[in-house]
Scaffold this active site. Structure first.
Site, short mmCIF file in Angstrom:
data_model
loop_
_atom_site.label_atom_id
_atom_site.label_comp_id
_atom_site.label_asym_id
_atom_site.label_seq_id
_atom_site.Cartn_x
_atom_site.Cartn_y
_atom_site.Cartn_z
N ASP A 1 0.89 -1.17 0.00
CA ASP A 1 0.00 0.00 0.00
C ASP A 1 0.93 1.22 0.00
O ASP A 1 2.14 1.10 0.24
CB ASP A 1 -0.86 -0.05 1.26
CG ASP A 1 -1.53 1.27 1.57
OD1 ASP A 1 -2.23 1.79 0.70
OD2 ASP A 1 -1.32 1.79 2.69
N ASP B 1 -0.13 5.29 0.82
CA ASP B 1 -0.37 6.33 1.85
C ASP B 1 -0.54 5.71 3.24
O ASP B 1 -1.38 4.86 3.44
CB ASP B 1 -1.62 7.13 1.48
CG ASP B 1 -1.39 7.98 0.23
OD1 ASP B 1 -2.24 7.91 -0.67
OD2 ASP B 1 -0.37 8.66 0.15
N GLY C 1 -10.70 7.48 -1.45
CA GLY C 1 -10.55 8.14 -2.74
C GLY C 1 -10.79 9.62 -2.61
O GLY C 1 -11.79 10.05 -2.01
N GLY C 2 -9.89 10.42 -3.19
CA GLY C 2 -9.97 11.87 -3.04
C GLY C 2 -11.23 12.47 -3.65
O GLY C 2 -11.89 13.33 -3.04
N HIS D 1 -10.31 17.97 -7.83
CA HIS D 1 -9.37 16.90 -7.44
C HIS D 1 -8.10 16.95 -8.28
O HIS D 1 -7.00 16.71 -7.77
CB HIS D 1 -10.03 15.52 -7.56
CG HIS D 1 -9.16 14.43 -7.01
ND1 HIS D 1 -8.53 13.51 -7.81
CD2 HIS D 1 -8.78 14.15 -5.74
CE1 HIS D 1 -7.81 12.71 -7.07
NE2 HIS D 1 -7.95 13.07 -5.80
N LYS E 1 -6.02 19.53 -6.76
CA LYS E 1 -5.45 18.98 -5.52
C LYS E 1 -4.26 18.10 -5.81
O LYS E 1 -3.23 18.17 -5.13
CB LYS E 1 -6.54 18.22 -4.75
CG LYS E 1 -6.06 17.49 -3.52
CD LYS E 1 -5.71 16.02 -3.82
CE LYS E 1 -5.06 15.35 -2.63
NZ LYS E 1 -4.67 13.94 -2.92
N THR F 1 -2.67 0.56 -4.37
CA THR F 1 -3.04 1.75 -3.61
C THR F 1 -4.32 2.39 -4.11
O THR F 1 -4.66 2.26 -5.29
CB THR F 1 -1.91 2.80 -3.70
OG1 THR F 1 -2.34 4.01 -3.07
CG2 THR F 1 -1.55 3.11 -5.13
N THR F 2 -5.01 3.10 -3.22
CA THR F 2 -6.19 3.87 -3.61
C THR F 2 -5.78 5.20 -4.24
O THR F 2 -6.51 5.79 -5.03
CB THR F 2 -7.06 4.16 -2.36
OG1 THR F 2 -7.52 2.91 -1.85
CG2 THR F 2 -8.25 5.04 -2.67
N ASP G 1 -1.81 -0.03 6.25
CA ASP G 1 -1.83 0.82 7.46
C ASP G 1 -3.23 1.07 7.97
O ASP G 1 -3.40 1.72 9.02
CB ASP G 1 -1.20 2.18 7.15
CG ASP G 1 -2.14 3.01 6.26
OD1 ASP G 1 -2.62 4.07 6.73
OD2 ASP G 1 -2.42 2.58 5.13
C1 XBP Z 1 -5.03 6.48 0.63
C2 XBP Z 1 -6.25 7.10 0.11
C3 XBP Z 1 -6.15 8.16 -0.95
C4 XBP Z 1 -5.40 9.37 -0.38
C5 XBP Z 1 -5.62 10.61 -1.24
O1 XBP Z 1 -4.65 5.52 -0.31
O2 XBP Z 1 -7.34 6.73 0.54
O3 XBP Z 1 -7.46 8.53 -1.31
O4 XBP Z 1 -5.96 9.68 0.90
O5 XBP Z 1 -5.19 10.34 -2.55
P1 XBP Z 1 -3.79 4.18 0.14
P2 XBP Z 1 -6.18 10.70 -3.77
O6 XBP Z 1 -3.69 4.15 1.65
O7 XBP Z 1 -4.58 3.00 -0.43
O8 XBP Z 1 -2.44 4.35 -0.50
O9 XBP Z 1 -6.66 12.12 -3.55
O10 XBP Z 1 -5.32 10.57 -5.01
O11 XBP Z 1 -7.29 9.68 -3.70
MG MG Z 2 -2.86 3.34 3.27
#
Ligand code: XBP
Ligand code: MG
Length: 265
Positions: free
Chosen positions: A8, A10, A50-51, A75, A78, A115-116, A176
C-alpha cells in the site's frame, strides 16, 4: 511459497495524509469552494476512500453538491498541489520500508504496489528514494483510478495478483488502515499491518501480523516479535514466517487462495 510483496502507499510507505489534507484545502481555496478540512475533520473523511469521493461527500454534507466534472477538476488541482508539496517538502519513508524493498529481490521476492491514491502521486514519493528508474522495481503498480472499486473492495489487490500471475497465498500485503487490511483479506492475501498516525484508531485485527512498523537496525521494536523472533522484519524472516504459516499441507479451506489468476492477457 512466498513470491511477492505488495505495498500500500499512503500511511504505509510514508505518512503522507498530512500533505494530502493541505493539498485538498489549497485546492478548495483555488476553486472558491467553501470547505476547509482541519485534522479532526480530515480523519473523519479518511473513512471515505478516494480523493474525488471524499470531496463529493464533504460538499454534499455542506449542501454544496457540485457536478462530477467539477469535483474531478477540484481533485485534479489537488493532485497537482500535492505533487508540488511532496516535491518541495518530501515525506520521510516509514522505518524498514526502503530496506525491505531493497532486500526483496535478493530474497527472490517480486514487488508490487496496490493503492487507492492517484497514479500521479507516486513519482514524487518514490523517485527521490528509489531513483528515477523506481518503476522497474515493481512488476505491478495498481492505483485507485485503474479499478472499478476502491478499498476496502479487493479490486487493486486482485488486479495486482493478476498482473503478477500469482495466487493470493503466494503474496504478502503491507497495509496501514482497516480498509486496506479488509481489501487485502478479501483478495485472500496475508497482511502485515502497521498502524499509521492518521488512522491510529483503526481495528487492524484482521491482519495476520500487526507491527509498530517494519523496523530497522536504527529503529528497533521495543521487543522481539514472536512471529519473526527479531526486533525488525527482514525479507528472509518474512519468507520463513510465511512458509511456517502457509506452506503446510494444503487443505480444502485454502484451495482458492492457492489458485493462480489467469495470466495477464
Ligand atoms: C489512501 C487514500 C487516498 C489518499 C488521497 O490511499 O485513501 O485517497 O488519501 O489520494 P492508500 P487521492 O492508503 O490506499 O495508498 O486524492 O489521489 O485519492
Ligand atoms: Mg494506506
Amino acid at each position: 511459497m512466498l513470491e511477492a510483496l505488495i505495498f500500500d502507499v499512503d500511511g504505509t510507505v510514508a505518512e503522507t495524509e498530512g500533505l494530502h489534507r493541505r493539498a485538498f484545502n489549497l485546492a478548495f481555496e483555488r476553486h472558491g469552494v467553501g470547505l476547509r478540512w482541519d485534522e479532526r475533520e480530515y480523519r473523519r473523511l479518511l473513512r471515505v476512500h478516494g480523493g474525488k469521493e471524499r470531496i463529493a461527500r464533504s460538499l454534499a454534507e455542506h449542501e454544496e453538491p457540485r457536478p462530477p466534472p467539477e469535483v474531478a477538476a477540484i481533485h485534479a488541482t489537488k493532485t497537482r498541489i500535492y505533487e508540488e508539496l511532496l516535491e518541495a517538502e518530501g515525506a520521510p519513508w516509514r522505518p524498514g520500508v526502503h530496506r525491505l524493498m531493497a532486500e526483496a529481490p535478493r530474497a527472490g521476492l517480486r514487488l508490487a504496489i496496490a493503492t487507492t491514491t492517484s497514479e500521479a502521486n507516486l513519482e514524487p514519493l518514490f523517485a527521490p528514494v528509489l531513483g528515477a528508474g523506481w518503476r522497474r522495481r515493481f512488476e505491478a503498480i495498481v492505483t485507485g483510478d485503474q479499478v472499478a472499486r476502491k478499498k476496502p473492495a479487493p479490486d487493486v489487490y486482485l488486479e495486482a495478483l493478476r498482473r503478477l500471475h500469482l495466487a493470493p497465498l503466494e503474496a504478502v500485503a503491507f497495509e496501514d488502515s482497516r480498509a486496506g487490511v479488509e481489501a487485502a483479506r478479501a483478495a485472500g492475501i496475508p497482511v502485515v499491518a502497521m498502524p499509521s498516525r492518521w488512522l491510529a484508531g483503526d481495528d487492524l485485527s484482521g491482519a495476520d501480523i500487526v507491527l509498530e512498523h517494519l523496523g530497522d537496525a536504527g529503529a528497533l521494536w521495543a521487543e522481539s516479535h514472536p512471529a519473526v523472533n527479531n526486533r525488525w522484519l527482514s525479507a528472509r524472516q518474512l519468507a520463513a514466517w510465511h512458509a511456517r504459516r502457509f506452506d503446510a499441507a494444503p487443505d480444502r479451506s485454502t484451495h482458492a487462495r492457492r489458485t493462480r489468476c489467469p495470466p495477464p492477457a
